[in-house]
Design an enzyme around this catalytic site. Sequence first.
Site, PDB file in Angstrom:
ATOM      1  N   HIS A 144      85.507  65.999 -32.380  1.00 33.19           N
ATOM      2  CA  HIS A 144      85.988  67.353 -31.829  1.00 33.19           C
ATOM      3  C   HIS A 144      87.696  67.388 -31.828  1.00 33.19           C
ATOM      4  O   HIS A 144      87.993  68.355 -31.907  1.00 33.19           O
ATOM      5  CB  HIS A 144      85.545  67.692 -30.252  1.00 33.19           C
ATOM      6  N   LEU A 188      80.096  60.716 -35.757  1.00 29.39           N
ATOM      7  CA  LEU A 188      80.372  60.868 -34.329  1.00 29.39           C
ATOM      8  C   LEU A 188      79.351  61.970 -33.918  1.00 29.39           C
ATOM      9  O   LEU A 188      79.537  63.112 -34.579  1.00 29.39           O
ATOM     10  CB  LEU A 188      81.629  61.027 -33.974  1.00 29.39           C
TER      11      LEU A 188
END
Length: 283
Positions: free
Chosen positions: A33, A186
């Site tokens: 992110h 991830l």
Amino acid sequence: MKIIHTLPELRTHLAQFKHPALVPTMGNLHEGHLALVRQAKPLGDVTVVSIFVNRLQFAPHEDFDTYPRTLVADCAKLESAGCDVVFAPSEKEFYPEPQTFKVFPPPELADILEGHFRPGFFTGVCTVVLKLFNAVFSEAQGSRVAVFGKKDYQQQMVIHRMVQQFALPITILTGDTLRAPDGLALSSRNGYLSAQERTEAVQLSMALKAMAASLQKGEKDIAALEARAMQTLADRGWQPDYLTVRRRHDLQAPQTGDFGGGALAVLGAARLGKTRLIDNLEV
Ligand code: PAF
């Protein structure tokens, strides 16, 4: 960095900027992110990250209630990544009444792969994303950019198409998947894995890599390739939903002319214990 919980406050604050860049998230943030935030940062005059666990995109048996809510830790990470505004509305703020007006993406895009195994998922995603776009971009006067991760390959494609068909004045960009040193993509859901499962989890990306390598060597028997990959994971105790070869541009099965020109992607989703993981590779 400003943390905002209401729509009026967000609109008032953003009115002083011309070019917002948005990264929509559900929180429980990881380096993937933050890489999207760093990508978004130079593209606007204010970088906004939304954190909202969107009930509409979860089926009743899925992990809406247990999805980690980690706002304090998320904000600390976002501040260090250069985010300017965190928009973290409550459910009551964002859906003050049941959200009965929804976006229904076309079945050929949204009822395959993820949408097949998670019915209604893309209706929930498109609806919340359109509403987030309205919240963040309504006061903007210049370029508007939103960045999505390629790990959710089908999601970024569906959103691209939604923006295109509704002629929304928003540029959609995608960020590459970040991986742990062993190759595991991830994901916020990696936190659900036990230590033993975490070691095993890399096998999903390994299976996709093996599929990509076979395609690069000229394999054309897609059904056999997919069946082998599914069986490999099943033999290791996974419950695979799909491991499949698709055309990048429409996620349909490849036709004869699609091989060999960088037009394909391999995509997979499989459950390891109670955790459902997804991943993909462009070939
Ligand atoms: O990818 C996600 O985290 C979510 O699907 C999104 C795009 C933030 C919509 O809730």
